[in-house]
Design a protein around this motif. Structure first.
Motif, PDB file in Angstrom:
ATOM      1  N   THR A 174      24.710 -14.246   5.773  1.00 14.83           N
ATOM      2  CA  THR A 174      24.770 -13.225   4.784  1.00 14.83           C
ATOM      3  C   THR A 174      25.058 -13.705   3.442  1.00 14.83           C
ATOM      4  OG1 THR A 174      25.924 -12.037   6.769  1.00 14.83           O
ATOM      5  CG2 THR A 174      26.278 -11.007   4.493  1.00 14.83           C
ATOM      6  N   GLU A 175      25.602 -14.802   3.259  1.00 16.68           N
ATOM      7  CA  GLU A 175      25.878 -15.221   1.915  1.00 16.68           C
ATOM      8  C   GLU A 175      24.487 -15.351   1.077  1.00 16.68           C
ATOM      9  OE1 GLU A 175      26.489 -19.272  -0.577  1.00 16.68           O
ATOM     10  OE2 GLU A 175      27.235 -19.306   1.509  1.00 16.68           O
ATOM     11  N   VAL A 176      23.408 -16.036   1.966  1.00 16.13           N
ATOM     12  CA  VAL A 176      22.031 -16.285   1.252  1.00 16.13           C
ATOM     13  C   VAL A 176      21.503 -15.095   0.977  1.00 16.13           C
ATOM     14  CG1 VAL A 176      22.151 -18.763   2.011  1.00 16.13           C
ATOM     15  CG2 VAL A 176      20.902 -17.087   3.449  1.00 16.13           C
ATOM     16  N   HIS A 177      21.786 -13.972   1.984  1.00 14.78           N
ATOM     17  CA  HIS A 177      21.097 -12.806   1.783  1.00 14.78           C
ATOM     18  C   HIS A 177      21.655 -12.299   0.421  1.00 14.78           C
ATOM     19  CE1 HIS A 177      19.163  -8.850   3.142  1.00 14.78           C
ATOM     20  NE2 HIS A 177      20.591  -8.487   3.011  1.00 14.78           N
ATOM     21  N   ILE A 178      22.841 -12.007   0.325  1.00 13.65           N
ATOM     22  CA  ILE A 178      23.419 -11.331  -0.793  1.00 13.65           C
ATOM     23  C   ILE A 178      23.067 -12.175  -2.067  1.00 13.65           C
ATOM     24  CG2 ILE A 178      25.636 -10.698  -1.814  1.00 13.65           C
ATOM     25  CD1 ILE A 178      26.508 -10.095   0.890  1.00 13.65           C
ATOM     26  N   ARG A 179      23.167 -13.466  -1.973  1.00 17.63           N
ATOM     27  CA  ARG A 179      22.875 -14.353  -2.985  1.00 17.63           C
ATOM     28  C   ARG A 179      21.192 -13.882  -3.637  1.00 17.63           C
ATOM     29  NH1 ARG A 179      25.209 -18.567  -5.360  1.00 17.63           N
ATOM     30  NH2 ARG A 179      26.660 -18.675  -3.402  1.00 17.63           N
ATOM     31  N   ALA A 180      20.377 -13.766  -2.821  1.00 22.90           N
ATOM     32  CA  ALA A 180      18.916 -13.496  -2.922  1.00 22.90           C
ATOM     33  C   ALA A 180      18.782 -11.915  -3.374  1.00 22.90           C
ATOM     34  CB  ALA A 180      18.126 -13.532  -1.696  1.00 22.90           C
ATOM     35  N   LEU A 181      19.581 -11.125  -3.116  1.00 27.04           N
ATOM     36  CA  LEU A 181      19.835  -9.692  -3.498  1.00 27.04           C
ATOM     37  C   LEU A 181      20.366  -9.773  -4.945  1.00 27.04           C
ATOM     38  CD1 LEU A 181      21.364  -7.590  -0.515  1.00 27.04           C
ATOM     39  CD2 LEU A 181      18.967  -7.639  -1.444  1.00 27.04           C
ATOM     40  N   ALA A 182      21.089 -10.365  -5.274  1.00 25.28           N
ATOM     41  CA  ALA A 182      21.712 -10.567  -6.633  1.00 25.28           C
ATOM     42  C   ALA A 182      21.055 -11.488  -7.580  1.00 25.28           C
ATOM     43  CB  ALA A 182      23.304 -11.122  -6.437  1.00 25.28           C
ATOM     44  N   LYS A 183      20.130 -12.490  -6.959  1.00 23.37           N
ATOM     45  CA  LYS A 183      19.141 -13.236  -7.798  1.00 23.37           C
ATOM     46  C   LYS A 183      20.295 -14.269  -8.268  1.00 23.37           C
ATOM     47  CE  LYS A 183      15.504  -9.852  -8.974  1.00 23.37           C
ATOM     48  NZ  LYS A 183      14.669  -9.277 -10.060  1.00 23.37           N
ATOM     49  N   LEU A 184      21.002 -14.894  -7.524  1.00 18.34           N
ATOM     50  CA  LEU A 184      22.074 -16.036  -8.033  1.00 18.34           C
ATOM     51  C   LEU A 184      21.485 -17.237  -7.305  1.00 18.34           C
ATOM     52  CD1 LEU A 184      25.271 -13.903  -7.567  1.00 18.34           C
ATOM     53  CD2 LEU A 184      24.024 -14.655  -9.963  1.00 18.34           C
ATOM     54  N   ALA A 207       0.526  -1.267   0.071  1.00 17.73           N
ATOM     55  CA  ALA A 207       0.112   0.031   0.030  1.00 17.73           C
ATOM     56  C   ALA A 207       0.812   1.493  -0.057  1.00 17.73           C
ATOM     57  CB  ALA A 207      -0.934   0.007   1.251  1.00 17.73           C
ATOM     58  N   PHE A 208       1.837   1.076   0.408  1.00 24.41           N
ATOM     59  CA  PHE A 208       2.906   2.218   0.892  1.00 24.41           C
ATOM     60  C   PHE A 208       3.653   2.565  -0.713  1.00 24.41           C
ATOM     61  CE2 PHE A 208       7.072   3.948   2.535  1.00 24.41           C
ATOM     62  CZ  PHE A 208       6.490   5.249   2.790  1.00 24.41           C
ATOM     63  N   GLN A 209       4.020   1.751  -1.336  1.00 25.80           N
ATOM     64  CA  GLN A 209       4.720   1.625  -2.493  1.00 25.80           C
ATOM     65  C   GLN A 209       5.822   2.442  -2.571  1.00 25.80           C
ATOM     66  OE1 GLN A 209       3.001   0.841  -6.015  1.00 25.80           O
ATOM     67  NE2 GLN A 209       2.407  -0.538  -4.622  1.00 25.80           N
ATOM     68  N   PRO A 210       6.859   1.727  -1.946  1.00 20.40           N
ATOM     69  CA  PRO A 210       8.085   2.501  -1.507  1.00 20.40           C
ATOM     70  C   PRO A 210       9.039   2.737  -2.953  1.00 20.40           C
ATOM     71  CG  PRO A 210       8.389   0.303  -1.083  1.00 20.40           C
ATOM     72  CD  PRO A 210       6.739   0.536  -1.107  1.00 20.40           C
ATOM     73  N   GLN A 211       9.959   3.737  -2.895  1.00 21.85           N
ATOM     74  CA  GLN A 211      10.471   4.137  -4.190  1.00 21.85           C
ATOM     75  C   GLN A 211      12.070   3.708  -3.785  1.00 21.85           C
ATOM     76  OE1 GLN A 211       9.240   8.074  -3.295  1.00 21.85           O
ATOM     77  NE2 GLN A 211       8.678   8.531  -5.612  1.00 21.85           N
ATOM     78  N   LEU A 212      12.152   3.277  -2.584  1.00 22.72           N
ATOM     79  CA  LEU A 212      13.553   2.890  -2.250  1.00 22.72           C
ATOM     80  C   LEU A 212      13.191   2.062  -0.997  1.00 22.72           C
ATOM     81  CD1 LEU A 212      16.773   2.894  -2.362  1.00 22.72           C
ATOM     82  CD2 LEU A 212      16.596   4.802  -0.773  1.00 22.72           C
ATOM     83  N   VAL A 213      13.895   0.700  -0.755  1.00 26.85           N
ATOM     84  CA  VAL A 213      13.704   0.037   0.258  1.00 26.85           C
ATOM     85  C   VAL A 213      15.174  -0.130   0.854  1.00 26.85           C
ATOM     86  CG1 VAL A 213      13.188  -2.396   1.187  1.00 26.85           C
ATOM     87  CG2 VAL A 213      12.110  -1.449  -0.878  1.00 26.85           C
ATOM     88  N   LEU A 214      15.427   0.049   2.225  1.00 23.45           N
ATOM     89  CA  LEU A 214      16.315  -0.143   3.113  1.00 23.45           C
ATOM     90  C   LEU A 214      16.181  -1.094   4.097  1.00 23.45           C
ATOM     91  CD1 LEU A 214      17.253   3.633   3.909  1.00 23.45           C
ATOM     92  CD2 LEU A 214      17.934   2.595   1.984  1.00 23.45           C
ATOM     93  N   ILE A 215      17.241  -1.929   4.263  1.00 20.90           N
ATOM     94  CA  ILE A 215      17.276  -2.958   5.382  1.00 20.90           C
ATOM     95  C   ILE A 215      18.243  -3.139   6.145  1.00 20.90           C
ATOM     96  CG2 ILE A 215      17.203  -5.668   5.388  1.00 20.90           C
ATOM     97  CD1 ILE A 215      16.819  -5.858   2.421  1.00 20.90           C
ATOM     98  N   ILE A 232      13.107 -14.167   3.279  1.00 22.71           N
ATOM     99  CA  ILE A 232      12.667 -12.723   3.611  1.00 22.71           C
ATOM    100  C   ILE A 232      13.151 -11.970   2.533  1.00 22.71           C
ATOM    101  CG2 ILE A 232      12.975 -10.899   5.214  1.00 22.71           C
ATOM    102  CD1 ILE A 232      12.756 -13.000   7.479  1.00 22.71           C
ATOM    103  N   THR A 233      14.487 -12.115   2.118  1.00 20.40           N
ATOM    104  CA  THR A 233      15.249 -11.232   1.277  1.00 20.40           C
ATOM    105  C   THR A 233      14.361 -11.496  -0.041  1.00 20.40           C
ATOM    106  OG1 THR A 233      17.225 -11.580   2.585  1.00 20.40           O
ATOM    107  CG2 THR A 233      17.121 -10.778   0.149  1.00 20.40           C
ATOM    108  N   GLU A 234      14.025 -12.539  -0.594  1.00 24.02           N
ATOM    109  CA  GLU A 234      13.362 -12.820  -1.920  1.00 24.02           C
ATOM    110  C   GLU A 234      12.165 -11.965  -1.906  1.00 24.02           C
ATOM    111  OE1 GLU A 234      12.850 -16.807  -1.870  1.00 24.02           O
ATOM    112  OE2 GLU A 234      15.063 -17.190  -2.393  1.00 24.02           O
TER     113      GLU A 234
END
Length: 307
Positions: free
Chosen positions: A297-307, A231-239, A264-266
């Motif tokens: 952290t590895e799986v978090h970054i892997r999800a960010l990078a879609k790898l 509903a908020f439709q963020p223009q930038l997401v910070l974690i 969660i990252t996905e």
């Protein structure tokens, strides 16, 4: 576009004693895991530049910045609170940790990188406008959010915090600001032992009981966070990415595992793809069991990078 990985050598020099869990080895555990897994070959590494005083003063009070400088030791330690200490390198580390977020905002807003992970310390989400606490001196994620709102004239920035401890400094900074929506879960009771109740309208901060496992926390993400975020439709997401909710981490008693952090990252990536052109910046917060921290952290970054 690649995922940006931002760090700085000064972040290794800040330390608070051999007894302290928030130690330089945390960054080594992350870096070693990324190298060993081969993931480092697929992300773009960059050295952070320090934040300016103007960047800090969007969040922190001038007297507080002066206090940190006044008490920075030339040798030994200065104790800010029982578990938060400065050594001679702390201010440089804190300034570059905050600067990493500024650099990351510029990168994702200028579309040189799709998203970013700031592998920096000291962490930030407990630091208030005029107070250091909980291993934190400057609120890295709040400084980045305030910069993005001003520099890029954004109207909607989401802050998502999955550390086992409540990001009280971030809540204090943005409670009541309609440009920011903060969503978090955290173990309660547990340090810092308080949160705003009732919360401000723009705060979706959910206390959870000790030993809550991944299925309970995934429900909160899908059924409580996501409707508000969509509903908020963020223009930038910070974690605020704290990995101390892992079941192997003694700093809390949650039952998360690597697959929970990946899931969660996905969900966050899917949201950002829908509303924010994929723009996400993640900041290291907690995580003190070094093996679990590296794996999570590895799986978090892997999800960010879609790898």
């Amino acid at each position: 576009m690649q995922t940006l990985y931002i760090t700085h050598p000064a972040c290794h020099l800040h330390e608070m004693g051999n007894w302290h869990p928030e130690c330089p080895g945390r960054l080594d555990a992350i870096n070693d895991r990324l190298v060993a897994s081969g993931l480092m070959d697929f992300i773009d590494e960059q050295t952070a530049e320090p934040a300016t005083d103007a960047d800090l003063l969007r969040v922190h009070e001038p007297g507080y910045i002066a206090y940190l400088r006044m008490h920075a030791p030339t040798e030994g330690y200065f104790q800010v609170d029982p578990d938060t200490l400065m050594n001679p390198h702390t201010l440089e580390a804190a300034w570059v940790a905050a600067g990493a977020g500024i650099n990351a905002v510029d990168a994702v807003m200028r579309q040189t990188h799709r998203n970013a992970f700031c592998s920096v310390r000291p962490p930030g989400h407990h630091a208030g406008p005029a107070k250091a606490m909980g291993f934190c001196f400057l609120n890295n994620i709040a400084i980045a959010a305030a910069y993005a709102l001003e520099k890029y004239k954004l109207d909607r920035v989401a802050i998502i915090d999955f550390d086992v401890h409540h990001g009280n400094g971030t809540e204090e900074t943005f409670a009541g600001d309609p440009r920011v929506l903060m969503c978090s879960f955290f173990q309660h009771p547990l340090f810092p032992d308080h949160y705003q109740d009732p919360p401000a309208e723009n705060m979706v901060n959910i206390p959870v009981h000790a030993y809550a496992k991944g299925d309970e926390l995934r429900f909160l993400v899908s059924d409580v966070w996501m409707p508000r975020l969509q509903a908020f439709q963020p223009q930038l997401v910070l974690i605020s990415a704290g990995f101390d909710g892992h079941r192997e981490d003694d700093m809390g008693q949650l039952g998360m595992v690597e697959s929970d952090y990946a899931w969660i990252t996905e969900q966050i990536v899917a949201l950002a793809d829908e509303t924010a052109q994929g723009r996400i910046i993640s900041f290291l917060e907690g995580g003190y069991c070094l093996s679990a921290l590296g794996r999570s952290t590895e799986v978090h970054i892997r999800a960010l990078a879609k790898l």
